[in-house]
Design an enzyme around this catalytic site. Structure first.
Site, PDB file in Angstrom:
ATOM      1  N   CYS A 163       0.974  -1.264   0.052  1.00  0.00           N
ATOM      2  CA  CYS A 163       0.004  -0.078   0.036  1.00  0.00           C
ATOM      3  C   CYS A 163       0.802   1.460   0.011  1.00  0.00           C
ATOM      4  O   CYS A 163       1.833   1.174   0.542  1.00  0.00           O
ATOM      5  CB  CYS A 163      -0.840   0.082   1.164  1.00  0.00           C
ATOM      6  N   HIS A 203      -9.067  -3.889  -1.550  1.00  0.00           N
ATOM      7  CA  HIS A 203      -7.911  -3.265  -0.864  1.00  0.00           C
ATOM      8  C   HIS A 203      -8.477  -1.794  -0.819  1.00  0.00           C
ATOM      9  O   HIS A 203      -8.349  -0.966   0.031  1.00  0.00           O
ATOM     10  CB  HIS A 203      -6.722  -3.484  -1.383  1.00  0.00           C
ATOM     11  N   GLU A 204      -8.705  -1.273  -2.139  1.00  0.00           N
ATOM     12  CA  GLU A 204      -8.654   0.010  -2.590  1.00  0.00           C
ATOM     13  C   GLU A 204      -9.863   0.614  -1.735  1.00  0.00           C
ATOM     14  O   GLU A 204      -9.793   1.901  -1.255  1.00  0.00           O
ATOM     15  CB  GLU A 204      -8.881   0.446  -4.065  1.00  0.00           C
ATOM     16  N   HIS A 256     -10.158   1.544   1.935  1.00  0.00           N
ATOM     17  CA  HIS A 256      -9.491   3.160   2.238  1.00  0.00           C
ATOM     18  C   HIS A 256     -10.789   4.056   2.803  1.00  0.00           C
ATOM     19  O   HIS A 256     -10.531   4.870   3.280  1.00  0.00           O
ATOM     20  CB  HIS A 256      -8.734   3.627   1.313  1.00  0.00           C
TER      21      HIS A 256
HETATM   22 NI    NI Z   1      -3.618   1.065  -0.269  1.00  0.00          NI
END
Ligand code: NI
Length: 183
Positions: A103, A145-146, A149
Protein backbone atom coordinates in the site's frame (compact mmCIF):
# COMPACT_ATOMS: atom_id res chain seq x y z
CA UNK A 1 -2.88 19.67 -11.60
CA UNK A 2 -0.89 18.79 -8.55
CA UNK A 3 0.91 15.89 -7.05
CA UNK A 4 -0.15 15.32 -3.47
CA UNK A 5 1.78 13.86 -0.57
CA UNK A 6 0.37 10.42 0.22
CA UNK A 7 -0.57 10.04 3.87
CA UNK A 8 1.06 7.22 5.77
CA UNK A 9 -0.30 4.75 8.31
CA UNK A 10 -0.63 6.55 11.63
CA UNK A 11 -2.34 9.56 10.10
CA UNK A 12 -5.86 9.60 11.60
CA UNK A 13 -7.42 10.67 8.27
CA UNK A 14 -6.71 7.16 6.96
CA UNK A 15 -8.92 5.78 9.75
CA UNK A 16 -12.04 7.82 9.08
CA UNK A 17 -15.13 6.66 7.23
CA UNK A 18 -15.19 8.84 4.12
CA UNK A 19 -18.23 10.93 3.21
CA UNK A 20 -20.39 10.19 0.18
CA UNK A 21 -20.56 12.51 -2.80
CA UNK A 22 -23.85 13.91 -4.06
CA UNK A 23 -24.38 13.56 -7.82
CA UNK A 24 -24.04 17.33 -8.12
CA UNK A 25 -20.68 17.21 -6.36
CA UNK A 26 -19.41 14.48 -8.67
CA UNK A 27 -20.21 16.67 -11.69
CA UNK A 28 -18.67 19.78 -10.14
CA UNK A 29 -15.48 21.22 -11.57
CA UNK A 30 -13.72 20.90 -8.19
CA UNK A 31 -14.21 17.12 -8.32
CA UNK A 32 -12.80 17.01 -11.86
CA UNK A 33 -9.71 18.74 -10.56
CA UNK A 34 -9.47 16.41 -7.59
CA UNK A 35 -9.74 13.44 -9.92
CA UNK A 36 -6.99 14.77 -12.20
CA UNK A 37 -4.77 15.29 -9.16
CA UNK A 38 -5.43 11.77 -7.88
CA UNK A 39 -4.47 10.27 -11.25
CA UNK A 40 -1.35 12.40 -11.42
CA UNK A 41 -0.36 11.47 -7.88
CA UNK A 42 -0.94 7.77 -8.61
CA UNK A 43 1.13 7.92 -11.80
CA UNK A 44 3.93 9.65 -9.94
CA UNK A 45 3.86 7.10 -7.12
CA UNK A 46 3.72 4.17 -9.54
CA UNK A 47 0.86 2.37 -7.82
CA UNK A 48 -2.23 0.67 -9.25
CA UNK A 49 -4.87 2.33 -7.12
CA UNK A 50 -5.38 5.34 -4.91
CA UNK A 51 -8.23 6.51 -2.71
CA UNK A 52 -9.05 10.13 -1.85
CA UNK A 53 -8.41 9.67 1.90
CA UNK A 54 -4.80 8.76 1.05
CA UNK A 55 -4.27 12.35 -0.11
CA UNK A 56 -6.14 13.77 2.87
CA UNK A 57 -9.60 14.08 1.31
CA UNK A 58 -12.06 12.06 3.38
CA UNK A 59 -14.54 11.45 0.54
CA UNK A 60 -15.72 8.26 -1.17
CA UNK A 61 -13.61 8.29 -4.30
CA UNK A 62 -11.03 5.76 -5.48
CA UNK A 63 -9.29 5.08 -8.78
CA UNK A 64 -7.79 1.84 -10.06
CA UNK A 65 -5.74 1.12 -13.15
CA UNK A 66 -3.61 -1.91 -13.79
CA UNK A 67 -1.06 -0.92 -16.40
CA UNK A 68 1.67 -2.89 -18.09
CA UNK A 69 4.24 -0.18 -17.47
CA UNK A 70 3.85 -0.23 -13.69
CA UNK A 71 7.30 -0.17 -12.12
CA UNK A 72 6.13 -2.02 -9.06
CA UNK A 73 4.12 -4.71 -10.82
CA UNK A 74 5.70 -5.41 -14.20
CA UNK A 75 3.89 -8.65 -15.04
CA UNK A 76 0.35 -7.52 -14.47
CA UNK A 77 -2.59 -7.60 -16.86
CA UNK A 78 -3.85 -4.21 -18.09
CA UNK A 79 -7.32 -2.87 -17.31
CA UNK A 80 -9.34 0.19 -18.19
CA UNK A 81 -9.09 3.05 -15.67
CA UNK A 82 -11.83 2.75 -13.04
CA UNK A 83 -13.22 5.82 -11.29
CA UNK A 84 -15.38 4.83 -8.34
CA UNK A 85 -17.59 7.09 -6.26
CA UNK A 86 -19.76 5.92 -3.33
CA UNK A 87 -19.10 2.16 -3.73
CA UNK A 88 -21.10 -0.65 -2.17
CA UNK A 89 -19.33 -3.99 -2.12
CA UNK A 90 -21.18 -7.33 -2.09
CA UNK A 91 -19.41 -10.67 -1.83
CA UNK A 92 -20.36 -13.06 -4.67
CA UNK A 93 -18.00 -15.88 -3.74
CA UNK A 94 -16.92 -16.28 -0.14
CA UNK A 95 -14.05 -18.56 -1.01
CA UNK A 96 -10.88 -16.80 0.10
CA UNK A 97 -7.81 -16.10 -2.01
CA UNK A 98 -4.53 -14.73 -0.70
CA UNK A 99 -2.09 -12.19 -2.15
CA UNK A 100 0.90 -10.30 -0.83
CA UNK A 101 -0.50 -6.81 -0.54
CA UNK A 102 1.30 -3.52 -0.40
CA UNK A 103 0.00 0.00 0.00
CA UNK A 104 1.30 3.46 -0.86
CA UNK A 105 0.25 4.47 2.67
CA UNK A 106 2.32 1.64 4.18
CA UNK A 107 5.54 2.10 2.18
CA UNK A 108 8.20 -0.56 2.11
CA UNK A 109 6.07 -3.34 3.56
CA UNK A 110 4.04 -6.27 2.25
CA UNK A 111 1.65 -8.57 4.05
CA UNK A 112 -0.27 -11.70 3.14
CA UNK A 113 -4.03 -11.07 3.07
CA UNK A 114 -6.90 -13.40 2.24
CA UNK A 115 -10.10 -11.92 0.83
CA UNK A 116 -13.22 -13.21 -0.96
CA UNK A 117 -12.35 -14.16 -4.54
CA UNK A 118 -15.32 -12.56 -6.28
CA UNK A 119 -17.21 -9.37 -5.45
CA UNK A 120 -19.77 -7.05 -6.99
CA UNK A 121 -19.44 -3.28 -6.69
CA UNK A 122 -22.29 -0.82 -7.17
CA UNK A 123 -20.95 2.70 -7.62
CA UNK A 124 -21.23 5.98 -9.46
CA UNK A 125 -18.83 6.81 -12.28
CA UNK A 126 -17.33 10.23 -13.12
CA UNK A 127 -20.56 11.15 -14.93
CA UNK A 128 -22.53 10.35 -11.75
CA UNK A 129 -24.09 7.38 -13.53
CA UNK A 130 -24.88 4.20 -11.66
CA UNK A 131 -22.71 1.27 -12.55
CA UNK A 132 -22.20 -2.28 -11.41
CA UNK A 133 -19.09 -4.33 -11.91
CA UNK A 134 -18.25 -7.90 -10.99
CA UNK A 135 -14.58 -8.63 -10.41
CA UNK A 136 -12.74 -11.79 -9.47
CA UNK A 137 -9.27 -13.14 -8.80
CA UNK A 138 -6.50 -10.54 -8.52
CA UNK A 139 -8.75 -7.64 -9.54
CA UNK A 140 -11.22 -8.55 -6.76
CA UNK A 141 -8.45 -8.13 -4.22
CA UNK A 142 -7.36 -4.83 -5.77
CA UNK A 143 -10.90 -3.44 -5.54
CA UNK A 144 -11.42 -4.64 -1.97
CA UNK A 145 -8.07 -3.20 -0.87
CA UNK A 146 -8.75 0.17 -2.47
CA UNK A 147 -12.34 0.49 -1.29
CA UNK A 148 -11.32 -0.42 2.26
CA UNK A 149 -9.55 2.96 2.33
CA UNK A 150 -13.00 4.59 2.17
CA UNK A 151 -14.07 2.92 5.42
CA UNK A 152 -10.87 3.66 7.31
CA UNK A 153 -9.31 0.22 6.85
CA UNK A 154 -5.81 -0.75 5.77
CA UNK A 155 -4.67 -4.15 4.55
CA UNK A 156 -2.82 -4.77 7.81
CA UNK A 157 -6.24 -4.86 9.54
CA UNK A 158 -7.22 -7.75 7.24
CA UNK A 159 -4.15 -9.85 7.95
CA UNK A 160 -4.89 -13.14 9.64
CA UNK A 161 -1.25 -13.56 10.67
CA UNK A 162 0.70 -10.36 11.26
CA UNK A 163 3.92 -12.36 11.42
CA UNK A 164 3.84 -12.46 7.60
CA UNK A 165 4.33 -8.67 7.46
CA UNK A 166 7.71 -8.07 5.86
CA UNK A 167 9.87 -5.45 4.22
CA UNK A 168 10.01 -5.47 0.42
CA UNK A 169 13.79 -5.76 0.31
CA UNK A 170 13.60 -8.75 2.63
CA UNK A 171 10.98 -10.34 0.35
CA UNK A 172 13.46 -10.14 -2.50
CA UNK A 173 16.10 -11.82 -0.35
CA UNK A 174 13.62 -14.52 0.64
CA UNK A 175 12.53 -14.93 -3.01
CA UNK A 176 8.82 -14.51 -2.30
CA UNK A 177 6.93 -14.55 -5.63
CA UNK A 178 6.53 -11.06 -7.11
CA UNK A 179 3.43 -12.21 -8.98
CA UNK A 180 1.38 -12.19 -5.82
CA UNK A 181 1.94 -8.58 -4.96
CA UNK A 182 -0.32 -5.60 -5.28
CA UNK A 183 -0.87 -2.09 -4.11
NI1 NI B 1 -3.67 1.03 -0.18
Amino acid sequence: MAIYTILKMGNPLLRETALEFSKEEILHEDTNELLADIWETLDFAGGIGLAAPQIGVSKQLAVIKLSEDSDRYPDMETTEPYVIFNPRVSVLDKELQGFWEGCLSVPGLRGYVERPRKVKIDYLDENAEERTIEVEDFLATVFQHELDHLIGMLYVDRMEDVSTLMFEDEMVLQEVSEEEILD
